[in-house]
Design an enzyme around this catalytic site. Structure first.
Site, PDB file in Angstrom:
ATOM      1  N   HIS A  85      38.964  14.953 -13.734  1.00 46.04           N
ATOM      2  CA  HIS A  85      39.515  14.534 -12.475  1.00 46.04           C
ATOM      3  C   HIS A  85      40.948  14.629 -12.648  1.00 46.04           C
ATOM      4  O   HIS A  85      41.676  14.450 -13.518  1.00 46.04           O
ATOM      5  CB  HIS A  85      39.063  13.007 -12.407  1.00 46.04           C
ATOM      6  CG  HIS A  85      39.384  12.350 -10.937  1.00 46.04           C
ATOM      7  ND1 HIS A  85      40.271  12.027 -10.534  1.00 46.04           N
ATOM      8  CD2 HIS A  85      38.116  12.214  -9.994  1.00 46.04           C
ATOM      9  CE1 HIS A  85      40.015  11.484  -9.190  1.00 46.04           C
ATOM     10  NE2 HIS A  85      38.928  11.874  -8.907  1.00 46.04           N
ATOM     11  N   ASP A  95      30.489  12.256  -9.655  1.00 45.24           N
ATOM     12  CA  ASP A  95      29.289  13.205  -9.277  1.00 45.24           C
ATOM     13  C   ASP A  95      28.623  13.453 -10.301  1.00 45.24           C
ATOM     14  O   ASP A  95      27.558  14.151 -10.230  1.00 45.24           O
ATOM     15  CB  ASP A  95      29.933  14.410  -8.775  1.00 45.24           C
ATOM     16  CG  ASP A  95      30.775  14.436  -7.335  1.00 45.24           C
ATOM     17  OD1 ASP A  95      30.163  13.567  -6.690  1.00 45.24           O
ATOM     18  OD2 ASP A  95      31.545  14.897  -7.172  1.00 45.24           O
ATOM     19  N   HIS A 138      35.287  19.454  -5.396  1.00 46.70           N
ATOM     20  CA  HIS A 138      35.409  18.142  -4.842  1.00 46.70           C
ATOM     21  C   HIS A 138      34.233  17.666  -4.807  1.00 46.70           C
ATOM     22  O   HIS A 138      33.401  17.480  -5.563  1.00 46.70           O
ATOM     23  CB  HIS A 138      36.389  18.446  -3.527  1.00 46.70           C
ATOM     24  CG  HIS A 138      36.822  17.093  -2.991  1.00 46.70           C
ATOM     25  ND1 HIS A 138      36.673  15.656  -3.616  1.00 46.70           N
ATOM     26  CD2 HIS A 138      37.224  16.808  -1.560  1.00 46.70           C
ATOM     27  CE1 HIS A 138      37.158  14.721  -2.830  1.00 46.70           C
ATOM     28  NE2 HIS A 138      37.608  15.440  -1.487  1.00 46.70           N
TER      29      HIS A 138
HETATM   30  N1  ACO Z   1      35.170  21.694 -17.767  1.00 48.24           N
HETATM   31  C1  ACO Z   1      36.090  22.174 -18.528  1.00 48.24           C
HETATM   32  N2  ACO Z   1      37.132  22.165 -18.911  1.00 48.24           N
HETATM   33  C2  ACO Z   1      37.882  21.341 -17.813  1.00 48.24           C
HETATM   34  C3  ACO Z   1      37.218  20.598 -16.557  1.00 48.24           C
HETATM   35  C4  ACO Z   1      35.770  20.626 -16.642  1.00 48.24           C
HETATM   36  N3  ACO Z   1      35.052  20.062 -15.729  1.00 48.24           N
HETATM   37  N4  ACO Z   1      38.088  19.967 -16.046  1.00 48.24           N
HETATM   38  C5  ACO Z   1      39.313  20.565 -16.227  1.00 48.24           C
HETATM   39  N5  ACO Z   1      39.310  21.221 -17.489  1.00 48.24           N
HETATM   40  C6  ACO Z   1      40.320  21.594 -18.232  1.00 48.24           C
HETATM   41  C7  ACO Z   1      40.868  22.879 -17.667  1.00 48.24           C
HETATM   42  O1  ACO Z   1      40.568  24.029 -17.858  1.00 48.24           O
HETATM   43  C8  ACO Z   1      42.358  22.526 -18.258  1.00 48.24           C
HETATM   44  O2  ACO Z   1      42.262  23.108 -19.574  1.00 48.24           O
HETATM   45  P1  ACO Z   1      43.777  23.934 -20.063  1.00 48.24           P
HETATM   46  O3  ACO Z   1      44.804  22.836 -20.421  1.00 48.24           O
HETATM   47  O4  ACO Z   1      43.331  24.367 -21.532  1.00 48.24           O
HETATM   48  O5  ACO Z   1      44.030  25.084 -19.085  1.00 48.24           O
HETATM   49  C9  ACO Z   1      42.486  21.035 -18.289  1.00 48.24           C
HETATM   50  O6  ACO Z   1      41.032  20.624 -18.487  1.00 48.24           O
HETATM   51  C10 ACO Z   1      43.217  20.284 -17.281  1.00 48.24           C
HETATM   52  O7  ACO Z   1      42.697  20.630 -15.975  1.00 48.24           O
HETATM   53  P2  ACO Z   1      43.128  20.857 -14.629  1.00 48.24           P
HETATM   54  O8  ACO Z   1      42.655  22.184 -14.155  1.00 48.24           O
HETATM   55  O9  ACO Z   1      44.796  20.779 -14.631  1.00 48.24           O
HETATM   56  O10 ACO Z   1      42.736  19.660 -13.995  1.00 48.24           O
HETATM   57  P3  ACO Z   1      42.866  19.306 -12.158  1.00 48.24           P
HETATM   58  O11 ACO Z   1      43.522  18.187 -12.172  1.00 48.24           O
HETATM   59  O12 ACO Z   1      43.669  20.660 -11.495  1.00 48.24           O
HETATM   60  O13 ACO Z   1      41.298  19.672 -11.606  1.00 48.24           O
HETATM   61  C11 ACO Z   1      38.960  18.921 -10.982  1.00 48.24           C
HETATM   62  C12 ACO Z   1      40.393  18.612 -11.510  1.00 48.24           C
HETATM   63  C13 ACO Z   1      39.145  19.986  -9.902  1.00 48.24           C
HETATM   64  C14 ACO Z   1      38.329  17.808 -10.796  1.00 48.24           C
HETATM   65  C15 ACO Z   1      38.463  19.618 -12.548  1.00 48.24           C
HETATM   66  O14 ACO Z   1      38.452  18.710 -13.534  1.00 48.24           O
HETATM   67  C16 ACO Z   1      37.211  20.400 -12.281  1.00 48.24           C
HETATM   68  O15 ACO Z   1      37.086  21.599 -11.782  1.00 48.24           O
HETATM   69  N6  ACO Z   1      36.069  19.557 -12.453  1.00 48.24           N
HETATM   70  C17 ACO Z   1      34.604  20.068 -12.298  1.00 48.24           C
HETATM   71  C18 ACO Z   1      34.341  19.862 -11.068  1.00 48.24           C
HETATM   72  C19 ACO Z   1      34.079  18.286 -10.514  1.00 48.24           C
HETATM   73  O16 ACO Z   1      33.306  17.471 -11.097  1.00 48.24           O
HETATM   74  N7  ACO Z   1      34.745  17.851  -9.592  1.00 48.24           N
HETATM   75  C20 ACO Z   1      34.423  16.623  -8.817  1.00 48.24           C
HETATM   76  C21 ACO Z   1      35.650  15.816  -9.103  1.00 48.24           C
HETATM   77  S1  ACO Z   1      35.365  14.339  -8.417  1.00 48.24           S
HETATM   78  C22 ACO Z   1      35.603  14.320  -6.866  1.00 48.24           C
HETATM   79  O17 ACO Z   1      36.145  15.181  -6.151  1.00 48.24           O
HETATM   80  C23 ACO Z   1      34.755  13.417  -6.150  1.00 48.24           C
END
Ligand code: ACO
Length: 422
Positions: free
Chosen positions: A302, A358, A263
């Site tokens: 996201h 971010d 987050h």
């Molecule tokens: N890098 C690489 N792969 C990713 C990323 C990433 N940043 N984000 C998602 N994926 C992949 C997942 O591994 C998943 O792959 P799969 O289908 O092969 O299993 C697919 O994309 C779908 O992702 P989910 O995990 O279902 O996404 P979710 O909605 O649960 O998570 C989150 C969202 C937590 C923001 C995630 O994208 C993440 O961890 N991003 C990096 C951290 C980040 O930047 N957070 C800030 C968010 S904005 C905020 O809160 C202000």
């Protein structure tokens, strides 16, 4: 024609028609037909937890509006305090209202001497600023016991002013304690953001003079972070607040959720990732590792946006303006290359992964002189009006305590064995 969904319980043949309202069906109407059958939705991805007037977000289109106003216009034309007023009081202030609001916030900015002398001094020298912030906000609960009167709308407004006002004072004090500088007290003559920057960076007796470009970038970053509907930390505030906990422990718990790297903690994680990559020539190898599941590309992805996060675009533009004043950030080349590679790679395209707010914000913070440990604290200052607006809205709606159900997967009924046979 009114839209509805009809469901059939195949065990009994009974059916029920449930109205569809703004893309949602009422779980209560659903469970009238199916009592004792729960929705299995651990991350609330398919659950609406609130009726809210505050923020509109369309993740497919990449749209964000606070009370109907597009984020692009707010970022361009309004100050953070105007936006805070919009969120917590429901409308943009006119001239006299803004003056009154600024003076209310200015008067409430100082913190009790005990915070400096006892509470802040109690932390380890290397304490992370977010840990200090979360604990200090919670400690405020003990200073204003009247804040527990959460069903009183006037009391809620008084606490809202206190929290928005004191957040920068606590944040700057946490930083100065950490680097061993004397505390700077709030100056009611300064606007909100100038006052924060002065409390952070002032040295000696002369007034702190802030470059207008850096001031405006900081203020705009607060605007961009001010609300984002039912995100993890806001949901935390609503859940904790639904138990009628006081606003200080409620906002402290929201800040604790924000601290996580999935987050708000992502802005710090992005900077550390860019430093680890070290050179734009290493980007391809890094992306190969991301696709192999070795690590995440921080600042990408996201839950709701499946398109470019509109805030990320604004932050990226602001970064260029800031670098004209501060000189370019050497990590920018790595970030630009990462974005270019990811946006053209089928792994990221297929999963609709775009830069989020971010991705570029940390580069600006670093160039302005903030240490990495302060990045999420800056997010928390910006998000405070959003948390409070949702807390107040929830309590004004006679909400029930948040209490989901579970699918039990543990052992069936069994007898407790005596200790010698366990
Ligand atoms: N890098 C690489 N792969 C990713 C990323 C990433 N940043 N984000 C998602 N994926 C992949 C997942 O591994 C998943 O792959 P799969 O289908 O092969 O299993 C697919 O994309 C779908 O992702 P989910 O995990 O279902 O996404 P979710 O909605 O649960 O998570 C989150 C969202 C937590 C923001 C995630 O994208 C993440 O961890 N991003 C990096 C951290 C980040 O930047 N957070 C800030 C968010 S904005 C905020 O809160 C202000």
């Amino acid at each position: 024609m009114d839209e509805s969904i009809t469901i059939t319980d195949n065990r009994t043949g009974e059916t029920a028609e449930i109205p569809l309202l703004d893309g949602t069906v009422s779980a209560k109407a659903w469970s009238n037909l199916l009592p004792g059958i729960w929705f299995d939705d651990p991350s609330f991805s398919a659950t609406s937890g609130a009726d809210s007037d505050i923020t509109y977000l369309d993740g497919a289109q990449g749209l964000l509006r606070y009370r109907g106003y597009p984020i692009e216009q707010l970022a361009e034309t309004t100050s953070f305090l105007e936006v805070a007023h919009l969120l917590v009081r429901g409308h943009l202030p006119d001239g006299p209202q803004l003056k009154q609001w600024q003076s209310e916030i200015g008067e409430a900015a100082p913190i009790h001497e005990n915070f400096h002398k006892r509470i802040l001094e109690g932390f380890r020298d290397d304490a992370h600023a977010m840990g200090v912030l979360v604990s200090t906000i919670a400690a405020m609960s003990t200073f204003w016991p009247e804040s527990k009167d959460v069903e009183n709308p006037e009391q809620r407004q008084a606490e809202i002013v206190r929290l928005i006002a004191k957040m920068p004072t606590v944040a700057a004090s946490a930083y100065r304690r950490n680097v061993g500088l004397p505390y700077v007290f709030p100056d009611p003559e300064l606007d909100y953001t100038s006052n924060f920057l002065s409390m952070m960076f002032k040295t000696g007796d002369s007034p702190y003079v802030v470059d207008p470009v850096l001031h405006d970038a900081m203020d705009m970053l607060f605007v961009l972070h001010a609300d984002h509907e039912q995100n993890c930390s806001t949901t935390t505030a609503r859940v904790v607040g639904s138990a009628h906990a006081d606003p200080y422990v409620t906002i402290s718990s929201a800040a604790a959720a924000l601290y996580g790297p999935r987050h708000g903690g992502a802005n710090e994680a992005v900077l550390r990732m860019l430093e680890n990559i070290g050179n734009h020539r290493n980007v391809d190898d890094f992306i190969t590792g991301v696709k192999a599941g070795d690590q995440k590309l921080m600042g990408f992805g996201h839950r709701v946006y499946k398109n470019y996060d509109p805030r990320a675009r604004i932050v990226k533009d602001a970064a260029h303006r800031v670098f004209e004043v501060t000189g370019t950030n050497p990590l920018l080349d790595i970030a630009l290359k990462l974005e270019e590679v990811a946006l053209n790679d089928s792994y990221f395209i297929d999963r609709s992964l775009y830069p989020n707010v971010d991705f570029y914000s940390g580069l600006i913070y670093q160039s302005m002189g903030f240490p990495v440990e302060m990045f999420t604290v800056l997010f928390a200052i910006g998000r405070t009006p959003g948390w409070l607006a949702h807390w107040d809205e929830m309590l004004s709606q006679n909400s029930r305590i948040a209490r989901p159900r579970q699918r039990y997967t543990g052992p069936a009924d069994r007898d407790v064995p005596s200790i010698d046979v366990r």
